[in-house]
Design a protein around this motif. Structure first.
Motif, PDB file in Angstrom:
ATOM      1  N   VAL A 197     111.886 -18.816  38.804  1.00 28.09           N
ATOM      2  CA  VAL A 197     110.818 -19.100  39.771  1.00 28.09           C
ATOM      3  C   VAL A 197     109.824 -20.097  39.176  1.00 28.09           C
ATOM      4  O   VAL A 197     109.367 -21.026  39.857  1.00 28.09           O
ATOM      5  CB  VAL A 197     110.106 -17.794  40.182  1.00 28.09           C
ATOM      6  N   SER A 198     109.498 -19.926  37.899  1.00 24.06           N
ATOM      7  CA  SER A 198     108.547 -20.818  37.237  1.00 24.06           C
ATOM      8  C   SER A 198     109.063 -22.249  37.180  1.00 24.06           C
ATOM      9  O   SER A 198     108.275 -23.203  37.162  1.00 24.06           O
ATOM     10  CB  SER A 198     108.245 -20.313  35.820  1.00 24.06           C
ATOM     11  N   GLY A 200     110.805 -23.572  39.554  1.00 18.33           N
ATOM     12  CA  GLY A 200     110.874 -24.103  40.909  1.00 18.33           C
ATOM     13  C   GLY A 200     111.957 -23.520  41.783  1.00 18.33           C
ATOM     14  O   GLY A 200     112.157 -23.975  42.915  1.00 18.33           O
ATOM     15  N   SER A 202     113.882 -21.074  44.374  1.00 19.01           N
ATOM     16  CA  SER A 202     113.390 -20.467  45.614  1.00 19.01           C
ATOM     17  C   SER A 202     113.206 -18.957  45.431  1.00 19.01           C
ATOM     18  O   SER A 202     114.165 -18.236  45.139  1.00 19.01           O
ATOM     19  CB  SER A 202     114.376 -20.723  46.755  1.00 19.01           C
ATOM     20  N   ARG A 242      97.005 -18.062  42.707  1.00 24.21           N
ATOM     21  CA  ARG A 242      96.769 -19.009  43.792  1.00 24.21           C
ATOM     22  C   ARG A 242      97.971 -18.927  44.725  1.00 24.21           C
ATOM     23  O   ARG A 242      99.077 -18.591  44.286  1.00 24.21           O
ATOM     24  CB  ARG A 242      96.618 -20.435  43.255  1.00 24.21           C
ATOM     25  N   PRO A 243      97.783 -19.217  46.021  1.00 28.41           N
ATOM     26  CA  PRO A 243      98.939 -19.201  46.929  1.00 28.41           C
ATOM     27  C   PRO A 243     100.089 -20.031  46.377  1.00 28.41           C
ATOM     28  O   PRO A 243      99.893 -21.167  45.937  1.00 28.41           O
ATOM     29  CB  PRO A 243      98.363 -19.798  48.214  1.00 28.41           C
ATOM     30  N   GLY A 244     101.272 -19.434  46.372  1.00 29.71           N
ATOM     31  CA  GLY A 244     102.450 -20.088  45.824  1.00 29.71           C
ATOM     32  C   GLY A 244     102.803 -19.614  44.428  1.00 29.71           C
ATOM     33  O   GLY A 244     103.919 -19.861  43.959  1.00 29.71           O
ATOM     34  N   GLN A 245     101.879 -18.915  43.757  1.00 29.59           N
ATOM     35  CA  GLN A 245     102.151 -18.428  42.413  1.00 29.59           C
ATOM     36  C   GLN A 245     102.764 -17.025  42.459  1.00 29.59           C
ATOM     37  O   GLN A 245     102.603 -16.293  43.440  1.00 29.59           O
ATOM     38  CB  GLN A 245     100.874 -18.405  41.571  1.00 29.59           C
ATOM     39  N   THR A 246     103.415 -16.659  41.363  1.00 28.48           N
ATOM     40  CA  THR A 246     104.115 -15.385  41.252  1.00 28.48           C
ATOM     41  C   THR A 246     103.653 -14.643  40.007  1.00 28.48           C
ATOM     42  O   THR A 246     103.431 -15.262  38.958  1.00 28.48           O
ATOM     43  CB  THR A 246     105.641 -15.616  41.176  1.00 28.48           C
ATOM     44  N   LYS A 260     104.937 -12.539  44.842  1.00 28.25           N
ATOM     45  CA  LYS A 260     104.489 -13.902  45.105  1.00 28.25           C
ATOM     46  C   LYS A 260     103.407 -13.876  46.170  1.00 28.25           C
ATOM     47  O   LYS A 260     103.574 -13.234  47.217  1.00 28.25           O
ATOM     48  CB  LYS A 260     105.653 -14.772  45.587  1.00 28.25           C
ATOM     49  N   LEU A 262     101.856 -15.616  49.011  1.00 35.42           N
ATOM     50  CA  LEU A 262     102.217 -16.705  49.917  1.00 35.42           C
ATOM     51  C   LEU A 262     100.975 -17.411  50.463  1.00 35.42           C
ATOM     52  O   LEU A 262     100.888 -18.635  50.443  1.00 35.42           O
ATOM     53  CB  LEU A 262     103.059 -16.154  51.074  1.00 35.42           C
ATOM     54  N   SER A 263     100.018 -16.629  50.963  1.00 35.09           N
ATOM     55  CA  SER A 263      98.802 -17.218  51.503  1.00 35.09           C
ATOM     56  C   SER A 263      97.749 -16.131  51.675  1.00 35.09           C
ATOM     57  O   SER A 263      98.049 -14.932  51.639  1.00 35.09           O
ATOM     58  CB  SER A 263      99.073 -17.901  52.856  1.00 35.09           C
TER      59      SER A 263
END
Length: 312
Positions: A197-198, A200, A202, A242-246, A260, A262-263
């Protein structure tokens, strides 16, 4: 003049050689002091163990830096408690571990399991919990009266809450139960997924492939939830993203999970929220917790500012 310069060069060279020779010795001895806080020793082993604990809890960032910061703060917290004669009753640490587990949606047995899998000493967990409990007592002793909200405070807060938009978190999960593989294999797989994931990969595709939650078919997507409804420790961990981070792999009941963010969306206030005795009591606890945490942060900075911290 040349003799003075030569002497300086030789001295500098000697220091360099001694440092180079000493470094492997220190690295080979995990119990070597790394630094002291008001003469209280923190060893390399302490730092390594705290890093493992942070990693197990899904912490992000520079784990060594965070471990050193936490261990420094723990020392001054314990020293502040000792200074005013605070001690913990028998069984308090085990109760604290159970509270810690509950705040993360776990059981005490889950925590023990994670410690064993990650090679973390029980004493490391005990020390972590002890400093938090002692600090809670310190803050209660110093600031409880000032932090307790009045009825007028509650009236105002309830009125604001009725108008305030709700902060809703949209998240996705990859849940990996220990039951499917050995615990060590689950940890290895979780770390491999985090690395992908880090780089990139999916998250949704990996969730469909590996997650054993009912959300897997939807790429791990969870129903939106209000931030205030999450367990406190879990909430603080997710809100660091932050949104998008895991998150790093973090313990859940019976396994590990990657979360994760998402938003984060602002939605209209909850029309069902009413001023009931239960709602007021919950809000009183929330306000008290926020206030005493603020007092505590200021007091902690004072203690750190006065502390004598010596690197070894």
């Amino acid at each position: 003049m040349r003799m003075v310069l030569a002497a300086r060069v030789l001295t500098a060279l000697a220091i360099t050689v001694v440092t180079a020779l000493a470094a492997p010795v220190r690295a080979a001895n995990p119990y070597a002091p790394a630094f002291t806080v008001n003469s209280s020793v923190v060893t390399e082993y302490d730092i390594d163990q705290r890093m493992k604990l942070l990693d197990a809890l899904g912490a992000n960032g520079d784990l060594r830096k965070t471990a050193i910061q936490q261990l420094t703060e723990d020392r001054v917290k314990l020293q502040a408690a000792k200074a005013i004669g605070i001690t913990l009753p028998e069984g308090a640490i085990q109760s604290g571990i159970e509270e810690f587990a509950t705040n993360r949606g776990l059981t005490a047995d889950d925590v023990t399991e994670v410690l064993q899998v990650r090679g973390i000493d029980q004493q490391t967990m005990n020390d972590f919990v002890q400093s938090g409990l002692m600090w809670r007592e310190v803050l209660g002793s110093r600031f409880r009266a000032r932090a307790m909200p009045t009825d007028a405070d509650l009236d105002q807060a309830m009125a604001l809450q009725a108008k305030r938009p709700r902060e809703m978190l949209y998240m996705a999960e990859i849940a990996l139960p220990f039951a499917e593989r050995s615990e060590a294999e689950t940890v290895t797989l979780a770390n491999q997924i985090y690395a992908q994931v880090s780089r990139g990969a999916s998250f949704a595709d990996l969730a469909q492939q590996y997650s054993r939650s009912g959300t897997a078919e939807q790429g791990g997507a969870l129903p939106p939830v209000s931030a205030s409804q999450l367990p406190s420790d879990f909430r603080s961990q997710v809100l660091l993203l932050r949104p998008g981070q895991t998150t790093r792999p973090m313990p859940i009941s019976g396994g590990l999970a990657l979360i994760k963010l998402l938003s984060i969306k602002q939605e209209p206030p909850d029309a069902k929220a009413v001023d009931t005795p239960e709602a007021r009591d919950q809000l009183r606890k929330q306000l008290f917790s926020e206030r005493i945490a603020n007092f505590g942060q200021g007091y902690l900075q004072e203690l750190l500012g006065d502390a004598l911290i010596v690197q070894k």
